[in-house]
Write an enzyme that holds these catalytic residues in place. Structure first.
Site, short mmCIF file in Angstrom:
data_model
loop_
_atom_site.label_atom_id
_atom_site.label_comp_id
_atom_site.label_asym_id
_atom_site.label_seq_id
_atom_site.Cartn_x
_atom_site.Cartn_y
_atom_site.Cartn_z
N ASP A 53 -50.87 -14.48 -29.43
CA ASP A 53 -51.39 -13.47 -30.35
C ASP A 53 -52.65 -14.03 -31.01
O ASP A 53 -53.00 -15.20 -30.84
CB ASP A 53 -50.35 -13.08 -31.40
N ASP A 100 -51.59 -26.00 -42.53
CA ASP A 100 -50.65 -27.12 -42.44
C ASP A 100 -51.14 -28.27 -41.57
O ASP A 100 -51.14 -29.42 -41.98
CB ASP A 100 -49.29 -26.62 -41.95
N ASP A 120 -54.89 -14.21 -34.70
CA ASP A 120 -54.94 -14.03 -36.15
C ASP A 120 -56.38 -14.13 -36.63
O ASP A 120 -57.18 -14.89 -36.08
CB ASP A 120 -54.09 -15.10 -36.86
#
Length: 462
Positions: free
Chosen positions: A50, A131, A52
């Site tokens: 996907d 992260d 983002d």
């Protein structure tokens, strides 16, 4: 910054929906970047699952820009989902520091876990909030360059997974990052940086603060991404599996549960194989295997207390699933299937009269039979039982009657286990019977619409 001619990411590799969002934001005067796992995977030569997008536009501005295609989602993180056909592009506004006490939407628990996170910031702040360095790479639609505010490009080349900032603090902010570290290390084949490994032992108990429903979703990503075996070993290595499934972890190294561990390993291998082959997988089947050691132990304990085997199994299933509710909560729709898979195991032993026909007609027969096969592969039950049921499924009416008679003689000690297989002339493909008319018998010769033990959902996202 890495200019376009120095990296391998091309617009032709980006989905049409993502390009529409990126270009739409850019034309409206906003910053727009492809970010996260999609950029990482493209740089590694992989196909992203996907796409983002990160932008300086606020959620309401994004929704207004894409109107009917967009909707706001989330509480802790307010995002916009922009949909084009079956594709959903997730758009997030640049995040700032959640420690801004002047913003009422920010907040932390006593242990430092972030409870609310709707603080907007700059592109640089957004990069620091991510992260791992490998996930903090931004593809700029304006000039097609890639921005790296840490050591992401270097770490991709060296196959290293490194946390941005102080690892212990980042784990405290969101303990799920420990599970993500394991997942990405397994998925990418990367080495988890020593600094990222060191605080896990001290921080892993903080996973208990995470809602059990969220832990279930993260567990699915670990085990249904095609790297279940490696993820499992990493979880055990770092003591994370013991936090998620303590009742199972405590048994896996005991010699008397070697067969149960072998069954779990076979289930993980089978799940990985199905993902590689593009087949569907279901959490119910995998979790049935995952919790089987705990179920067996508890059921045996209840039998020793004088409960009948069937009652003991049913109570053990309820207790084991209830115990999971406080840690990795299994949704009811999966828990019901798991119980059926477990409870049907005893019925495979009863092969007299019409019982095999009734079991074969059960909607969960295929899933339960696949589980029976795993038990056989692990050495928990004789292979002859699985072989008998394989023959039963392939045989016609007369052949099945012969097999049932052979099973009766076997149980009374009058004949060897199976005897000769019914002749090929008596075998034919299974077909659906017409519904019985009123007054006739109601037992079908085979199930209608059985599943194969793996139909269902697959979850894996970055």
């Amino acid at each position: 910054m890495t200019p376009r001619d120095a990296h391998n990411v091309s617009r032709h590799q980006i989905s049409e929906g993502a390009l529409q969002v990126l270009n739409g934001l850019h034309r409206a005067g906003f910053q727009a970047y492809l970010v996260g796992g999609s950029v990482r995977d493209l740089l590694l030569g992989r196909e992203p699952k996907d796409f983002d997008v990160a932008t300086d536009a606020h959620p309401e501005q994004v929704r207004k820009l894409f109107r009917r295609n967009a909707r706001l989602i989330g509480r802790r993180f307010i995002l916009v989902h922009v949909q084009f056909g079956h594709e959903i592009i997730e758009v997030a506004t640049f995040r700032g520091s959640a420690g801004d006490q002047e913003n009422e939407t920010s907040g932390r628990s006593e242990t430092g876990r972030i409870l609310a996170d709707n603080v907007y910031g700059s592109l640089e702040e957004d990069a620091r909030r991510r992260d791992f360095t490998a996930n903090a790479l931004y593809y700029n639609i304006a000039d097609r360059s890639i921005l790296d505010f840490s050591t992401g490009m270097e770490d991709l080349r060296s196959g290293r997974l490194r946390i941005i900032g102080d690892p212990e603090q980042r784990y405290s902010e969101d303990p799920v990052r420990m599970l993500r570290a394991v997942r990405f290390a397994a998925k990418l084949g990367f080495t988890l940086d020593a600094a990222a490994q060191a605080p896990i032992a001290a921080c892993r108990e903080r996973l208990r603060e995470v809602p059990s429903a969220r832990l279930f979703e993260e567990t699915l990503k670990l085990f249904l991404n095609g790297n279940a075996q490696t993820s499992f070993e990493h979880l055990r290595q770092h003591g994370l599996f013991a936090v998620l499934f303590p009742q199972v972890d405590a048994l896996l190294d005991h010699a008397e549960y070697a067969a149960a561990r072998a069954l779990l390993q076979s289930a993980l291998e089978g799940t990985d194989a199905r993902v590689r082959d593009g087949k569907s997988v279901t959490p119910a089947f995998l979790f049935a295997a995952l919790l089987w050691p705990a179920l067996k132990q508890h059921s045996q304990r209840l039998e020793q207390q004088g409960k009948p085997a069937t009652v003991a199994l049913q109570q053990a299933a309820s207790d084991v699933l209830q115990d999971c509710t406080g840690r990795v909560s299994v949704p009811r729709r999966f828990a019901l299937t798991m119980r059926e898979i477990w409870e049907l195991q005893a019925r495979f032993l009863r092969r007299g009269g019409r019982r095999p026909h009734a079991l074969f007609a059960h909607p969960r027969f295929r899933a339960a039979f696949d589980f029976l096969s795993l038990r056989s592969q692990s050495g928990e039950i004789p292979a002859t039982l699985v072989e008998w049921w394989e023959r039963f499924q392939a045989a016609d009416h007369d052949g099945r009657r012969t097999l049932i008679e052979q099973a009766r003689l076997e149980e009374t000690g009058q004949e060897p286990a199976l005897g000769p297989l019914p002749t090929t002339s008596r075998l034919r493909p299974r077909r659906r019977r017409r519904p019985n008319r009123p007054g006739q018998g109601s037992v079908a010769s085979h199930p209608d619409g059985t599943d194969d033990g793996h139909d269902g959902e697959q979850a894996d996202s970055d």
